[in-house]
Design an enzyme around this catalytic site. Structure first.
Site, PDB file in Angstrom:
ATOM      1  N   THR A   1      33.631 -60.865  28.121  1.00  0.00           N
ATOM      2  CA  THR A   1      34.373 -62.010  27.598  1.00  0.00           C
ATOM      3  C   THR A   1      33.680 -62.638  26.412  1.00  0.00           C
ATOM      4  O   THR A   1      34.218 -63.514  25.772  1.00  0.00           O
ATOM      5  CB  THR A   1      34.581 -63.074  28.687  1.00  0.00           C
ATOM      6  OG1 THR A   1      33.368 -63.234  29.403  1.00  0.00           O
ATOM      7  CG2 THR A   1      35.664 -62.651  29.636  1.00  0.00           C
TER       8      THR A   1
ATOM      9  N   HIS B   1      23.488 -63.568  26.604  1.00  0.00           N
ATOM     10  CA  HIS B   1      22.512 -64.611  26.331  1.00  0.00           C
ATOM     11  C   HIS B   1      21.461 -64.607  27.428  1.00  0.00           C
ATOM     12  O   HIS B   1      21.567 -63.823  28.372  1.00  0.00           O
ATOM     13  CB  HIS B   1      23.197 -65.974  26.202  1.00  0.00           C
ATOM     14  CG  HIS B   1      24.098 -66.321  27.343  1.00  0.00           C
ATOM     15  ND1 HIS B   1      23.620 -66.725  28.560  1.00  0.00           N
ATOM     16  CD2 HIS B   1      25.443 -66.278  27.457  1.00  0.00           C
ATOM     17  CE1 HIS B   1      24.635 -66.942  29.370  1.00  0.00           C
ATOM     18  NE2 HIS B   1      25.755 -66.670  28.732  1.00  0.00           N
TER      19      HIS B   1
ATOM     20  N   HIS C   1      21.947 -63.926  31.116  1.00  0.00           N
ATOM     21  CA  HIS C   1      22.201 -62.582  31.644  1.00  0.00           C
ATOM     22  C   HIS C   1      20.920 -61.790  31.827  1.00  0.00           C
ATOM     23  O   HIS C   1      20.930 -60.708  32.395  1.00  0.00           O
ATOM     24  CB  HIS C   1      23.068 -61.790  30.664  1.00  0.00           C
ATOM     25  CG  HIS C   1      24.453 -62.317  30.484  1.00  0.00           C
ATOM     26  ND1 HIS C   1      24.848 -62.987  29.346  1.00  0.00           N
ATOM     27  CD2 HIS C   1      25.532 -62.289  31.292  1.00  0.00           C
ATOM     28  CE1 HIS C   1      26.124 -63.327  29.465  1.00  0.00           C
ATOM     29  NE2 HIS C   1      26.564 -62.940  30.628  1.00  0.00           N
TER      30      HIS C   1
ATOM     31  N   LYS D   1      33.697 -70.823  38.177  1.00  0.00           N
ATOM     32  CA  LYS D   1      34.489 -71.474  37.133  1.00  0.00           C
ATOM     33  C   LYS D   1      35.323 -72.574  37.775  1.00  0.00           C
ATOM     34  O   LYS D   1      35.919 -72.368  38.817  1.00  0.00           O
ATOM     35  CB  LYS D   1      35.437 -70.477  36.465  1.00  0.00           C
ATOM     36  CG  LYS D   1      34.751 -69.255  35.931  1.00  0.00           C
ATOM     37  CD  LYS D   1      33.874 -69.607  34.741  1.00  0.00           C
ATOM     38  CE  LYS D   1      33.152 -68.391  34.216  1.00  0.00           C
ATOM     39  NZ  LYS D   1      32.337 -67.723  35.251  1.00  0.00           N
TER      40      LYS D   1
ATOM     41  N   ARG E   1      40.389 -69.196  33.366  1.00  0.00           N
ATOM     42  CA  ARG E   1      39.844 -68.724  32.120  1.00  0.00           C
ATOM     43  C   ARG E   1      40.961 -68.202  31.223  1.00  0.00           C
ATOM     44  O   ARG E   1      41.969 -67.734  31.711  1.00  0.00           O
ATOM     45  CB  ARG E   1      39.010 -67.548  32.551  1.00  0.00           C
ATOM     46  CG  ARG E   1      37.942 -67.146  31.710  1.00  0.00           C
ATOM     47  CD  ARG E   1      37.342 -65.942  32.343  1.00  0.00           C
ATOM     48  NE  ARG E   1      36.042 -66.259  32.895  1.00  0.00           N
ATOM     49  CZ  ARG E   1      35.164 -65.324  33.160  1.00  0.00           C
ATOM     50  NH1 ARG E   1      35.459 -64.075  32.976  1.00  0.00           N
ATOM     51  NH2 ARG E   1      34.005 -65.659  33.636  1.00  0.00           N
TER      52      ARG E   1
ATOM     53  N   GLN F   1      37.369 -56.083  42.175  1.00  0.00           N
ATOM     54  CA  GLN F   1      35.948 -55.784  42.132  1.00  0.00           C
ATOM     55  C   GLN F   1      35.542 -54.903  43.307  1.00  0.00           C
ATOM     56  O   GLN F   1      34.721 -54.005  43.172  1.00  0.00           O
ATOM     57  CB  GLN F   1      35.126 -57.086  42.125  1.00  0.00           C
ATOM     58  CG  GLN F   1      33.657 -56.807  41.861  1.00  0.00           C
ATOM     59  CD  GLN F   1      32.860 -58.067  41.591  1.00  0.00           C
ATOM     60  OE1 GLN F   1      33.384 -59.047  41.060  1.00  0.00           O
ATOM     61  NE2 GLN F   1      31.596 -58.049  41.950  1.00  0.00           N
TER      62      GLN F   1
ATOM     63  N   ASP G   1      26.457 -65.790  42.834  1.00  0.00           N
ATOM     64  CA  ASP G   1      27.872 -66.154  42.880  1.00  0.00           C
ATOM     65  C   ASP G   1      28.762 -64.934  43.125  1.00  0.00           C
ATOM     66  O   ASP G   1      29.950 -65.066  43.362  1.00  0.00           O
ATOM     67  CB  ASP G   1      28.263 -66.861  41.583  1.00  0.00           C
ATOM     68  CG  ASP G   1      27.948 -66.041  40.345  1.00  0.00           C
ATOM     69  OD1 ASP G   1      27.148 -65.095  40.449  1.00  0.00           O
ATOM     70  OD2 ASP G   1      28.523 -66.321  39.281  1.00  0.00           O
TER      71      ASP G   1
ATOM     72  N   LYS H   1      20.777 -75.631  33.847  1.00  0.00           N
ATOM     73  CA  LYS H   1      21.046 -74.217  33.831  1.00  0.00           C
ATOM     74  C   LYS H   1      20.259 -73.611  32.685  1.00  0.00           C
ATOM     75  O   LYS H   1      20.190 -74.165  31.608  1.00  0.00           O
ATOM     76  CB  LYS H   1      22.541 -73.999  33.614  1.00  0.00           C
ATOM     77  CG  LYS H   1      23.013 -72.643  34.058  1.00  0.00           C
ATOM     78  CD  LYS H   1      24.525 -72.623  34.112  1.00  0.00           C
ATOM     79  CE  LYS H   1      25.018 -71.278  34.594  1.00  0.00           C
ATOM     80  NZ  LYS H   1      26.463 -71.256  34.679  1.00  0.00           N
TER      81      LYS H   1
ATOM     82  N   LYS I   1      20.447 -72.915  27.837  1.00  0.00           N
ATOM     83  CA  LYS I   1      21.173 -73.805  26.941  1.00  0.00           C
ATOM     84  C   LYS I   1      20.168 -74.603  26.127  1.00  0.00           C
ATOM     85  O   LYS I   1      19.227 -75.136  26.658  1.00  0.00           O
ATOM     86  CB  LYS I   1      22.042 -74.778  27.741  1.00  0.00           C
ATOM     87  CG  LYS I   1      23.462 -74.321  27.909  1.00  0.00           C
ATOM     88  CD  LYS I   1      24.340 -75.488  28.365  1.00  0.00           C
ATOM     89  CE  LYS I   1      24.396 -76.564  27.323  1.00  0.00           C
ATOM     90  NZ  LYS I   1      25.045 -77.789  27.826  1.00  0.00           N
ATOM     91  N   THR I   2      20.393 -74.670  24.861  1.00  0.00           N
ATOM     92  CA  THR I   2      19.506 -75.471  24.030  1.00  0.00           C
ATOM     93  C   THR I   2      20.348 -76.336  23.122  1.00  0.00           C
ATOM     94  O   THR I   2      21.560 -76.325  23.198  1.00  0.00           O
ATOM     95  CB  THR I   2      18.623 -74.599  23.130  1.00  0.00           C
ATOM     96  OG1 THR I   2      19.472 -73.955  22.192  1.00  0.00           O
ATOM     97  CG2 THR I   2      17.853 -73.592  23.914  1.00  0.00           C
TER      98      THR I   2
END
Length: 426
Positions: free
Chosen positions: A50, A55, A58, A92, A96, A186, A207, A246, A249-250
RNA sequence: GGAUGGGUGCCCGAGUUGGCCAAAGGGAGCGGACUGUAAAUCCGCCGCGUCACUGCUUCGAAGGUUCGAAUCCUUCCCCAUCCA
């Protein structure tokens, strides 16, 4: 299911997992261990294409895959070209948006490029990683056939009990039927891989537990009596930073693995900037330094940790972007923050105009000190900009070649941005 | 299809007797101080600009009323809940 690993694993793979902090829980730890001890295991990890780049979020999975491959096992990477068309509701809070097939294909290609930094795909070894697109089998499914063959093995009662669905329902956030089917797809993936690629293990973030277990159960039920029909799964920890956020993230958003989106120097800086409390953990997960060395590096707390952070950043950057990029980033960082005044590794920018105002310089594309003139002006007035080491508080200050110190003007904008500015020769 | 409640700046969230609203508050972010390129703390900023301003563009979209609207009216779009 065993949640806490019992005692000593016999396989090097699981031993590594435990030692490095990749392990969270497994459907059957002992069985996985035995299998991995006995020989090569094919395992799979799924990715939703997606986004066009991975990042750091992962990266735990990627490192875990790499570790297993190094232990001789075979990674199968599933690109969820089919499942992406449905959208995983896990984690989520909202449905999405759906992607076009063209986007998905482009993303899948990018994904493979990035993974190839960490895994070998075409070396000729028997445990070369394989990449498959589940669209290849999912798109051919026929609805009624699927319901009759697969759907009958699932009860809605159970599906609804799965945490990710449960949460959505409890929170009274709509869960579309489309998303509800994700789990079946899945599970079907796992079955497909089990049958056609000898894949007996799946792992993913915690998750994914519900989805993975569904796959295991489906495989068991679909396997004729007398044949081995056992598959397993294990989950990796979901990393958060020590202050509870989390990871990954910056200021400027996600920490991308793609050098186009996040230059190696910034990637390096991301690691250097991590919280003290996370250094040891990150060294274990994101580098391949021996644990003894990690312990030595992080033993002394306090300021001494900066050396450990530098090492972490160096190793992580080297894995992703290669030796040269890591060296450059390392050097640049040392020069920039080491107190010295060596600007030789700092990026340079050659101007076309012979004279311009400070606000304009600092917001030039290519310099990118600030997002807008307004912001630049405000920051300048607060002393964020230094010229040749001297703070300059006047946004309208007119600059020209006369401001160069030697061959260039040393520009600092904020803590991070440094540029060597060259005015055009007269 | 019907009823009800909603759509506000990066996110959450005030504001709807029309002007004092570029829009409270919180979070995130940015800059500065302090430091160890950390955490915590403190100070400042936080729509954009030709920037001391009576400038420009923003409160789902488009129109309208008005000297003046996030706030009133109309139509439309979207979301949630309940009913069918």
């Amino acid at each position: 299911m065993t949640v806490v690993p019992a005692l000593q694993p016999r396989s090097t793979a699981l031993a590594t997992f435990l030692e490095r902090g990749y392990f969270e829980q497994a459907s059957d730890f002992a069985a996985i261990d035995a299998e991995m001890h006995a020989g090569m295991v094919s395992f799979y990890v799924g990715y939703d294409p997606t986004g066009s780049s991975l990042h750091v979020g992962h990266l735990v999975q990627v490192m875990a895959m790499r570790a297993l491959q190094r232990c001789g096992h075979r990674p199968i990477v599933i690109v969820g070209g089919g499942t992406a068309m449905v959208g995983d509701p896990s984690g989520k809070s909202e449905a999405r948006k759906l992607l076009s097939t063209a986007e998905i294909e482009a993303n899948a290609a990018a994904l493979k490029r990035q993974l190839a930094q960490f895994l070998h795909f075409d070396s000729g070894a028997s445990n070369d990683a394989v990449m498959l697109n589940n669209a290849d089998w999912l798109l051919q499914l026929r609805y009624i056939d699927f319901l009759r063959e697969i759907g009958r093995h699932f009860t809605v009662n159970r599906m609804v009990a799965v945490k990710t669905y449960r949460d959505r329902l409890d929170a009274e956030i709509p869960l579309s039927f489309l998303e509800f089917n994700y789990q079946l797809l899945q599970a079907y993936d796992f079955l497909h891989l089990f049958r056609h690629h000898a894949c007996t293990l799946q792992f993913g973030g915690s998750d994914q537990w519900g989805n993975m277990v569904a796959g295991i159960e489906l495989i068991r039920r679909m396997t004729p009596e007398g044949e081995p029909g056992v598959a397993h799964c294990l989950t990796l920890p979901l990393l958060t930073t020590a202050d509870g956020r989390k990871m990954g993230k910056t200021e400027r958003g996600a920490v991308w693995l793609d050098a186009e989106r996040l230059p190696p120097f910034d990637y390096y800086q991301f690691w250097v900037g991590c919280d003290d409390r996370d250094v040891a953990k990150y060294l274990r997960i994101f580098t391949e330094l021996p644990v003894a060395e990690i312990a030595a590096l992080t033993q002394a707390g306090g300021a001494a940790l900066n050396a450990a952070k530098a090492r972490l950043a160096y190793e992580a950057t080297r894995l992703l972007h290669g030796q040269d990029a890591a060296d450059t980033a390392h050097t640049a960082a040392r020069q920039a923050f080491g107190g010295g005044n060596d600007w030789s590794a700092v990026p340079e920018h050659r101007l076309e105009q012979t004279t311009l105002r400070l606000v304009d310089l600092v917001t030039l594309p290519g310099v990118d000190g600030f997002k807008s003139r307004r912001e630049a002006k405000q920051c300048i007035e607060q002393g964020a900009v230094k010229l040749n080491g001297e703070a300059c508080l006047d946004p309208n200050r007119l600059l020209s070649a006369a401001d160069q110190s030697g061959e260039y003007l040393r520009l600092q904008a904020g803590k991070k941005t440094r540029v060597r500015v060259y005015f055009p020769p007269p």
